[in-house]
Scaffold this active site. Structure first.
Site, PDB file in Angstrom:
ATOM      1  N   LYS A 161      -3.574  -3.845  15.594  1.00  0.00           N
ATOM      2  CA  LYS A 161      -3.370  -3.013  14.396  1.00  0.00           C
ATOM      3  C   LYS A 161      -3.934  -1.607  14.617  1.00  0.00           C
ATOM      4  O   LYS A 161      -5.153  -1.427  14.703  1.00  0.00           O
ATOM      5  CB  LYS A 161      -4.068  -3.675  13.210  1.00  0.00           C
ATOM      6  CG  LYS A 161      -3.839  -2.992  11.887  1.00  0.00           C
ATOM      7  CD  LYS A 161      -2.478  -3.310  11.326  1.00  0.00           C
ATOM      8  CE  LYS A 161      -2.300  -2.719   9.939  1.00  0.00           C
ATOM      9  NZ  LYS A 161      -0.956  -2.924   9.430  1.00  0.00           N
ATOM     10  N   GLY A 181       0.815  -1.221   0.000  1.00  0.00           N
ATOM     11  CA  GLY A 181       0.000   0.000   0.000  1.00  0.00           C
ATOM     12  C   GLY A 181       0.840   1.259   0.000  1.00  0.00           C
ATOM     13  O   GLY A 181       0.494   2.262  -0.624  1.00  0.00           O
ATOM     14  N   ASN A 182       1.996   1.215   0.659  1.00  0.00           N
ATOM     15  CA  ASN A 182       2.874   2.381   0.707  1.00  0.00           C
ATOM     16  C   ASN A 182       3.473   2.687  -0.659  1.00  0.00           C
ATOM     17  O   ASN A 182       3.821   3.835  -0.949  1.00  0.00           O
ATOM     18  CB  ASN A 182       3.991   2.167   1.729  1.00  0.00           C
ATOM     19  CG  ASN A 182       3.456   2.206   3.154  1.00  0.00           C
ATOM     20  OD1 ASN A 182       2.762   3.138   3.517  1.00  0.00           O
ATOM     21  ND2 ASN A 182       3.762   1.199   3.940  1.00  0.00           N
ATOM     22  N   LYS A 223       5.878 -11.004   5.439  1.00  0.00           N
ATOM     23  CA  LYS A 223       6.080 -11.321   4.020  1.00  0.00           C
ATOM     24  C   LYS A 223       6.721 -12.703   3.871  1.00  0.00           C
ATOM     25  O   LYS A 223       6.277 -13.527   3.062  1.00  0.00           O
ATOM     26  CB  LYS A 223       6.953 -10.250   3.357  1.00  0.00           C
ATOM     27  CG  LYS A 223       6.362  -8.859   3.398  1.00  0.00           C
ATOM     28  CD  LYS A 223       7.262  -7.845   2.735  1.00  0.00           C
ATOM     29  CE  LYS A 223       6.877  -6.423   3.068  1.00  0.00           C
ATOM     30  NZ  LYS A 223       5.455  -6.119   3.014  1.00  0.00           N
ATOM     31  N   LYS A 244      -2.222  -8.179   3.916  1.00  0.00           N
ATOM     32  CA  LYS A 244      -2.434  -8.379   2.466  1.00  0.00           C
ATOM     33  C   LYS A 244      -1.536  -9.474   1.896  1.00  0.00           C
ATOM     34  O   LYS A 244      -1.911 -10.144   0.927  1.00  0.00           O
ATOM     35  CB  LYS A 244      -2.277  -7.071   1.698  1.00  0.00           C
ATOM     36  CG  LYS A 244      -0.944  -6.364   1.820  1.00  0.00           C
ATOM     37  CD  LYS A 244       0.032  -6.675   0.714  1.00  0.00           C
ATOM     38  CE  LYS A 244       1.321  -5.917   0.969  1.00  0.00           C
ATOM     39  NZ  LYS A 244       2.459  -6.416   0.191  1.00  0.00           N
TER      40      LYS A 244
END
Length: 312
Positions: A127, A11-12, A273, A211
Site C-alpha cells: 500500500k 474516502g474519495n 469490495k 475499510k
C-alpha cells in the site's frame, strides 16, 4: 423488526480538502438520517485514503523543516484522519437530525482494529503512502528508518506499508452500546487504526486495513442485517468498460466465486469490495445481504430498487 445496517463510505467520496469535504458530507447526511427515520439502526465506516495521505505528507514535510516538529508515526496519522473526518460527518448528520426534529445523536468512535502480526501482508507491503522521492532519497530514508520503498508508476519512489486483514474490533462493545440506544455511530475510519497484541498491551503498527474489510468485520461482530458498500458506480458489472458490459442486479455466493475466478473485478477497486461483501454474507448467522451501489442511489438500493445485492 428493526434492521441494523453498516454503511461503508469511500474516502474519495469525501473530497480532497477540508472545505470540499464539509460540502460533500451535507449531501451524505440526508439519506443517512432518512434511513434512521425509517427505523434502521446505522453504523458508518469510511475510507481515508486522500485524507491520511495529506496528513502524512504534511507531518513528514514539517518534520524535515527548520522548526523542531516531531515526526508523526503512521498510526497516529490514521487516528488524526478518523477524528477530522468523523467531526465533519457527525456535525453534518447532527445538523440534519435537528432539521428533521429527530431526538437522536451521532458520535465518532476512534477505533482500533487488531491485526495478526504474522499476517503475510507484513512480509509483502503493497500500500503506497506519503511523498514521492528520488531513488537516492528513498535509499537514504530506508537505511535510516527501515522503511520499504517501491517505484510508483514512473513518478518516483514511495513508501509502502502492509494491508493486513482485520481480526477484531477493539471498541465493538461501546459501538454496540451507542447503536442499541438508537444513535448513529461513525467507526472503523480508514479501516481502523491497526494494532497488534503484545505482552504490554496493544501497539499501533504502520499499516492500512481495507475499510470495506473492516466494515464487513464490524457488520459480523454486531450481527448486522445488511452491509452497504458505497462506491462510484450504481451496480457491479462484468466485462466492465467493454461493449459486452453487463450490470448485475443480484449475485449469489457461487456467482461471486465464479466471477472472481474469471478476474472480472479489478484488484485495486471492485475486487476488495466484492470480497468483503462475500465474507460478510457467507459468515453471517442471519440471512443477511450485502449491497454495492453509489452514494446517490443508497436509499433506493436499500429499498431493493437498484444496486447489486449479494446473498447466500
Amino acid at each position: 423488526m428493526t434492521k441494523r445496517i453498516v454503511i461503508a463510505l469511500g474516502g474519495n467520496a469525501l473530497g480532497n480538502t477540508p472545505e470540499e469535504q464539509l460540502k460533500l458530507v451535507k449531501d451524505t447526511a440526508k439519506p443517512i438520517v432518512d434511513l434512521l427515520k425509517e427505523g434502521y439502526e446505522i453504523m458508518i465506516g469510511h475510507g481515508n485514503g486522500p485524507q491520511v495521505g495529506m496528513i502524512n505528507l504534511a507531518m513528514e514535510y514539517a518534520s524535515q523543516g527548520e522548526v523542531n516538529t516531531p515526526y508523526m508515526p503512521f498510526p497516529e496519522c490514521g487516528a488524526m484522519s478518523q477524528g477530522y473526518i468523523g467531526y465533519h460527518l457527525q456535525q453534518a448528520i447532527g445538523n440534519e437530525l435537528k432539521n428533521q426534529k429527530i431526538d437522536k445523536s451521532c458520535a465518532t468512535v476512534v477505533t482500533q482494529v487488531i491485526v495478526d502480526e504474522n499476517d503475510k501482508a507484513f512480509s509483502n507491503p503493497t500500500k503506497p503512502i506519503g511523498s514521492f522521492y528520488s531513488k537516492e532519497e528513498s535509499e537514504k530514508i530506508a537505511k535510516e528508518k527501515g522503511y520499504t520503498f517501491v517505484e510508483d508508476s514512473g513518478r518516483g519512489y514511495r513508501r509502502v506499508v502492509a494491508s493486513p486483514q482485520p481480526v477484531e474490533i477493539v471498541e465493538s462493545d461501546i459501538i454496540k452500546s451507542i447503536v442499541n440506544n438508537g444513535n448513529i455511530v461513525i467507526t472503523v475510519g480508514g479501516g481502523g487504526i491497526p494494532v497488534i497484541k503484545t505482552k504490554d498491551g496493544l501497539k499501533g503498527v504502520p499499516a492500512v486495513i481495507d475499510k470495506d474489510s473492516s466494515s464487513a468485520k464490524l457488520a459480523l461482530e454486531l450481527e448486522a442485517d445488511m452491509l452497504v458498500v458505497l462506491t462510484a458506480v450504481e451496480k457491479v458489472a462484468i466485462n466492465f468498460n467493454t461493449p459486452d458490459q453487463i450490470d448485475l442486479s443480484s449475485l449469489t455466493l457461487d456467482e461471486v466465486n465464479k466471477y472472481i475466478a474469471e478476474d472480472q473485478f479489478a484488484k485495486g477497486s471492485m475486487l476488495p469490495k466484492v470480497e468483503s461483501c462475500k465474507r460478510f454474507v457467507e459468515n453471517s448467522k442471519k440471512d443477511s445481504i450485502a449491497i454495492i451501489t453509489s452514494l446517490e442511489k443508497a436509499a433506493e438500493a436499500i429499498k431493493g430498487e437498484t444496486g447489486t445485492v449479494i446473498r447466500k
